[in-house]
Write a protein that holds these residues in place. Structure first.
Motif, short mmCIF file in Angstrom:
data_model
loop_
_atom_site.label_atom_id
_atom_site.label_comp_id
_atom_site.label_asym_id
_atom_site.label_seq_id
_atom_site.Cartn_x
_atom_site.Cartn_y
_atom_site.Cartn_z
N MET A 1 26.32 14.76 0.73
CA MET A 1 25.49 14.15 -0.32
C MET A 1 24.89 12.85 0.18
O MET A 1 25.59 11.99 0.69
N LEU A 2 23.56 12.72 0.03
CA LEU A 2 22.90 11.50 0.46
C LEU A 2 23.31 10.33 -0.42
O LEU A 2 23.47 10.46 -1.63
N LYS A 3 23.47 9.17 0.19
CA LYS A 3 23.77 7.94 -0.53
C LYS A 3 22.56 7.02 -0.43
O LYS A 3 21.61 7.29 0.30
N LEU A 4 22.59 5.90 -1.19
CA LEU A 4 21.46 4.99 -1.20
C LEU A 4 21.07 4.57 0.20
O LEU A 4 19.89 4.47 0.53
N GLN A 5 22.04 4.34 1.07
CA GLN A 5 21.77 3.90 2.43
C GLN A 5 20.95 4.94 3.19
O GLN A 5 20.16 4.60 4.08
N ASP A 6 21.09 6.22 2.83
CA ASP A 6 20.34 7.27 3.50
C ASP A 6 18.85 7.23 3.16
O ASP A 6 18.04 7.83 3.86
N TYR A 7 18.50 6.57 2.05
CA TYR A 7 17.10 6.45 1.69
C TYR A 7 16.43 5.24 2.34
O TYR A 7 15.23 5.03 2.19
N ARG A 8 17.20 4.43 3.07
CA ARG A 8 16.69 3.18 3.61
C ARG A 8 15.54 3.42 4.59
O ARG A 8 14.58 2.64 4.63
N PHE A 9 15.61 4.49 5.36
CA PHE A 9 14.55 4.76 6.32
C PHE A 9 14.40 6.26 6.51
O PHE A 9 15.39 6.99 6.64
N SER A 10 13.16 6.73 6.52
CA SER A 10 12.90 8.15 6.69
C SER A 10 11.58 8.36 7.40
O SER A 10 10.74 7.45 7.49
N VAL A 11 11.42 9.56 7.94
CA VAL A 11 10.16 9.98 8.57
C VAL A 11 9.49 10.97 7.64
O VAL A 11 10.10 11.94 7.20
N ALA A 12 8.24 10.73 7.34
CA ALA A 12 7.53 11.47 6.30
C ALA A 12 7.34 12.94 6.64
O ALA A 12 7.22 13.30 7.82
N PRO A 13 7.28 13.78 5.60
CA PRO A 13 6.84 15.17 5.82
C PRO A 13 5.35 15.17 6.13
O PRO A 13 4.55 14.56 5.41
N MET A 14 4.95 15.85 7.20
CA MET A 14 3.54 15.88 7.61
C MET A 14 3.17 17.31 8.01
O MET A 14 3.77 17.88 8.93
N ILE A 205 11.28 4.44 -2.70
CA ILE A 205 10.95 4.40 -1.28
C ILE A 205 9.44 4.26 -1.15
O ILE A 205 8.69 4.97 -1.84
N ILE A 206 8.98 3.38 -0.30
CA ILE A 206 7.55 3.14 -0.14
C ILE A 206 7.03 3.84 1.11
O ILE A 206 7.73 3.95 2.12
N ASN A 207 5.79 4.32 1.02
CA ASN A 207 5.16 5.08 2.10
C ASN A 207 3.67 4.75 2.10
O ASN A 207 3.11 4.38 1.09
N GLY A 208 3.05 4.89 3.27
CA GLY A 208 1.61 4.73 3.36
C GLY A 208 1.17 3.57 4.22
O GLY A 208 1.39 2.41 3.86
N GLY A 209 0.60 3.85 5.39
CA GLY A 209 0.01 2.82 6.22
C GLY A 209 0.99 1.85 6.85
O GLY A 209 0.59 0.79 7.33
N ILE A 210 2.26 2.18 6.89
CA ILE A 210 3.27 1.29 7.45
C ILE A 210 3.30 1.51 8.96
O ILE A 210 3.47 2.63 9.44
N VAL A 223 11.89 -3.01 -1.97
CA VAL A 223 12.19 -1.63 -2.37
C VAL A 223 13.46 -1.17 -1.66
O VAL A 223 13.99 -1.86 -0.80
N ASP A 224 13.92 0.02 -2.03
CA ASP A 224 15.18 0.54 -1.47
C ASP A 224 15.01 1.21 -0.12
O ASP A 224 15.98 1.31 0.64
N GLY A 225 13.82 1.71 0.15
CA GLY A 225 13.64 2.44 1.39
C GLY A 225 12.19 2.46 1.84
O GLY A 225 11.27 2.17 1.07
N VAL A 226 12.02 2.78 3.11
CA VAL A 226 10.69 2.86 3.72
C VAL A 226 10.56 4.21 4.42
O VAL A 226 11.48 4.65 5.12
#
Length: 332
Positions: A1-14, A205-210, A223-226
Motif C-alpha cells: 500500500m502506497l503511503k504519503l511518502q510514496d507520492y513525494r516524487f513520481s515520473v508522469a505517465p506519457m 501532487i503537482i505536474n507540468g513544466g517542472i 504541495v505533497d508531491g511532484v
C-alpha cells in the motif's frame, strides 16, 4: 500500500514513452519514484491482450496503472484487473487533451463532468484495495480554474480518492493540438498551491513544466508531491539526483554508465524473448545530454540499434563514445 511518502516524487505517465522498458530504465536511476504506465483504455484492458498490455517487471514497484475511461462499471473492472496484475495504484486520466480521447468521453473532457468522475472513483474504490488517484488539469477551455478544479477535487474527495495529481495548465480542447496543450496554456502553479491549502487532508501532487529536482524541491514547500514528465524522459540523468535530494538516500548507481551496466541483463533477457533492441534503446536518447560524446552516442544508436539482429554490443559501443563525467547541474 502506497503511503504519503510514496507520492513525494513520481515520473508522469506519457503516451508512447513510459512503456515497460522505459520504466525498468527509470527504476535503475531512482528507487523511490513512483512510476506510471502509459494511459490504457478500459476497453483495451477488458477485451485485449492483458499480458502484453499490463505485464511489467517486478523491479518497477512502486508502479501505477493509468486508466482512460468514463464508464464506472468498466473502470471498476479494469481497476480490479490491474490490481490482480500487481499494480500498486490505479490512476484515472482526467487530463489528456487528444481528439481520440475526447471522442471516447475520457481524458480532459471529464473536467466538465465532475459527478461522473466521482462515480468512477467510487466504483474503483469499491472494486480494489489499492489507492485510487485522479490526474487532472486545472480546467478546460473557458472554465474558471478556481471553480472547475475545486469542484472536481471535492467531488473526487467525497468519492474516496486517495490523491490528486494536477497538471498546472488548462487544456484547450478546441483550437490547440495535444502537443500545443503541453506548452501554450500558461502554467499556474499557484492555483495548485491554493488547492492544497484548501484541502489539507488529501495528498496533492503537482505536474507540468517542472524542469528538474531543484525545481521539485521548491514545489514541495507547497504541495505533497511532484511529478516530473518530459524532463525525466528527455534527460533521464536528472533522476539520479532524486533519491539523494528528495529522500536523503544514495542514488542506486553513481553514473549513467553504471545504470546501463545494470540494465544489460534485462536487455539481454528481452532480446532473447524476441524484443528488438530499438524498442528499448529509443528510451535512452537523452541519457547523456550535456556530456561530451552524447551526440556520438545518439548517432551510433540511431544508425545501428534499428538493424535486424542488433544486440547489446551496439549499446556498449555507443556508451564507449561517452565521457564519464556527469552532466552539469544534475539536480537543477
Amino acid at each position: 500500500m502506497l503511503k504519503l511518502q510514496d507520492y513525494r516524487f513520481s515520473v508522469a505517465p506519457m503516451m508512447d514513452w513510459t512503456d515497460r522498458h522505459c520504466r525498468v530504465f527509470h527504476r535503475l536511476t531512482t528507487r523511490r519514484a513512483t512510476l506510471y504506465t502509459e494511459m490504457l483504455t478500459t476497453a483495451a484492458i477488458i477485451h485485449g491482450d492483458r499480458a502484453r498490455l499490463l505485464g511489467f517487471d517486478a523491479s518497477e514497484h512502486p508502479v501505477a496503472l493509468q486508466l482512460g475511461g468514463s464508464n464506472p462499471p468498466d473502470l471498476a473492472a479494469a481497476a480490479k484487473i490491474g490490481e490482480d496484475f500487481g499494480y500498486d495504484e490505479i490512476n484515472l486520466n482526467v487530463g489528456c487533451p487528444s481528439d481520440r480521447v475526447k471522442d471516447g468521453r475520457f481524458g480532459a473532457c471529464l473536467m466538465a463532468e465532475p459527478d461522473l468522475v466521482a462515480e468512477g472513483v467510487a466504483a474503483m474504490k469499491q472494486a480494489v484495495r489499492i489507492p485510487v488517484t485522479v490526474k487532472c488539469r486545472i480546467g478546460i477551455d473557458d472554465q474558471d480554474p478556481e471553480l472547475a478544479l475545486d469542484t472536481l477535487a471535492r467531488r473526487a474527495m467525497a468519492a474516496g480518492v486517495d490523491a490528486l495529481i494536477v497538471h498546472a495548465r488548462k487544456a484547450w480542447l478546441n483550437g490547440l493540438s495535444p502537443k500545443q496543450n503541453r506548452d501554450i496554456p500558461p502554467l499556474d502553479y499557484d492555483r495548485v498551491y491554493r488547492l492544497k491549502a484548501a484541502l489539507p487532508s488529501v495528498p496533492v501532487i503537482i505536474n507540468g513544466g517542472i524542469t528538474g529536482i531543484a525545481a521539485a524541491k521548491r514545489h514541495l514547500k507547497h504541495v505533497d508531491g511532484v511529478m516530473l514528465g518530459r524532463a525525466a524522459y528527455q534527460e533521464p540523468w536528472r533522476l539520479l539526483a532524486a533519491d539523494p535530494e528528495l529522500f536523503g538516500e544514495p542514488a542506486p548507481y553513481p553514473t549513467m554508465k553504471h545504470v546501463f551496466e545494470a540494465m544489460m541483463p534485462y536487455i539481454e533477457d528481452q532480446l532473447a524473448r524476441g524484443i528488438r533492441l530499438h524498442s528499448m534503446t529509443r528510451h535512452f536518447v537523452g541519457a547523456f545530454h550535456g556530456v561530451p560524446g552524447a551526440r556520438a552516442f545518439r548517432r551510433h544508436l540511431a544508425e545501428n540499434g534499428v538493424k535486424p539482429g542488433a544486440g547489446v554490443s551496439v549499446l556498449r559501443d555507443a556508451i564507449a563514445r561517452v565521457d564519464d563525467r556527469a552532466p552539469v547541474s544534475m539536480a537543477a
